[in-house]
Scaffold this active site. Structure first.
Site, PDB file in Angstrom:
ATOM      1  N   CYS A 114       0.811  -1.223   0.000  1.00 32.39           N
ATOM      2  CA  CYS A 114       0.000   0.000   0.000  1.00 32.39           C
ATOM      3  C   CYS A 114       0.839   1.266   0.000  1.00 32.39           C
ATOM      4  CB  CYS A 114      -0.958   0.003   1.183  1.00 32.39           C
ATOM      5  SG  CYS A 114      -2.107  -1.395   1.179  1.00 32.39           S
ATOM      6  N   HIS A 239      -3.063   7.210   1.398  1.00 31.85           N
ATOM      7  CA  HIS A 239      -3.572   5.874   1.110  1.00 31.85           C
ATOM      8  C   HIS A 239      -4.882   5.667   1.865  1.00 31.85           C
ATOM      9  CE1 HIS A 239      -4.118   1.627   0.891  1.00 31.85           C
ATOM     10  NE2 HIS A 239      -3.771   1.422   2.153  1.00 31.85           N
ATOM     11  N   ASN A 269     -10.312  -0.006  -0.081  1.00 32.25           N
ATOM     12  CA  ASN A 269      -8.853   0.051  -0.050  1.00 32.25           C
ATOM     13  C   ASN A 269      -8.330  -0.595  -1.335  1.00 32.25           C
ATOM     14  OD1 ASN A 269      -6.118  -0.513   0.352  1.00 32.25           O
ATOM     15  ND2 ASN A 269      -6.360  -1.023   2.505  1.00 32.25           N
TER      16      ASN A 269
END
Length: 314
Positions: A114, A239, A269
């Site tokens: 990520c 993020h 996500n």
């Protein structure tokens, strides 16, 4: 100075609500619980024919549709950040290069989970200084649905598929007012990992408590220190891991939530795709103008453990 001149993004056609995800996979959960704990209302899942490379290519096609078609022949560097490609080689970037017919480009992938897009942008910024002209393409792309265990309510509710892309015009110098701080540390507990399970299927596992502690104890202090180095900030583009983390950032940095935008409620996500997808949304909404006047920090954090921040004028 080099500058970021365009963005693009792609989300698959199928939007999956919390209700549908629970019903299809018979999860022991509720729409209220998911939304309260994560802020997520839906996510997008690619179909069986779509790959990480095709998802990435679609994001670039969106970007290039806003520019002169001849630009693709002048792309010198393609970097793709991804953690969900199933094939070891060729890289996703190699496949994107082929799809785009960018014959003169160098292409390779980065896997920092990520944190991937932040890592990729930092590598791109440094490498692109060797090009006096042409363009550098930075992409974050994921098909997380192909590595999820849909029996695991702790992970399957969080992730979605999609990609975002950014194009840098090279001139032999770096991006304006560029600064970066990247970090990694070995994670002996494998707080976030993708590996074969007992049945031999490659799936993602995550210890939510470990991740929460990592964000609270490591990521937020790092971001706070980095952000305070900048003279002024228009936006922090983070993020999109969990909306609770966005609120924690706002409190830690004493910044209004309007300066830390979020789209996790609509897309979930998307790992390395989160930051560039959100950036493209802000550009399309004209909140970010790409005229070199707005001070922006991008921050990523995830498996590795990895985390980091970059700053530039957009």
């Amino acid at each position: 100075m080099s500058r970021i001149i365009a963005t693009g993004a792609y989300l698959p056609a199928k939007a999956v609500s919390n209700t549908e995800l629970i019903e299809v996979n018979q999860l022991d959960s509720s729409t209220e619980w998911i939304e309260q704990r994560t802020g997520i209302k839906q996510r997008f899942f690619a179909n069986d024919e779509e790959t990480v490379a095709s998802i990435a290519t679609n994001a670039v096609d969106d970007l290039l549709s806003k520019l002169d078609e001849d630009i693709r022949q002048d792309i010198k560097l393609i970097i793709v950040a991804t953690m969900s490609q199933r094939e070891y080689t060729p890289s996703t970037a190699n496949k994107v290069q082929l799809n785009l017919n960018c014959h003169n480009a160098i292409s390779f992938d980065i896997n920092a989970a990520c944190s991937g897009f932040v890592y990729a942008l930092d590598v791109a910024e440094k490498m692109s200084k060797s090009f006096l002209s042409g363009y550098t393409l930075v992409i974050g792309a994921e098909k997380m649905s192909q590595i999820l265990d849909f029996n695991d309510r702790g992970t399957s509710i969080l992730f979605g598929d999609g990609a975002g892309a950014m194009l840098i015009a090279n001139d032999g110098e770096g991006l304006p007012e560029y600064d970066s701080s990247l970090y990694s540390q070995g994670d002996e507990n494998l707080s976030i990992a993708v590996a074969p399970n007992e049945e031999g299927n490659i799936t993602l596992t995550m210890n939510g408590r470990d991740v929460f502690n990592f964000v609270q104890r490591t990521v937020l202090p790092s971001l706070d220190q980095f952000a305070n180095k900048q003279e002024s900030l228009d936006y922090i583009i983070s993020h999109q891991a969990n909306y609770r983390f966005i609120k924690m950032m706002s409190k830690k940095l004493k910044m209004d939530l309007s300066k830390i935008p979020s789209n996790i409620d609509r897309i979930g996500n998307v790992s390395a795709g989160s930051i560039p997808i959100l950036l493209n949304e802000l550009v399309e909404a004209k909140q970010i103008r790409l005229d070199g006047t707005q001070s922006v920090v991008m921050t990523g954090f995830g498996a590795g453990l990895t985390w980091g921040e970059v700053h530039t004028k957009l």
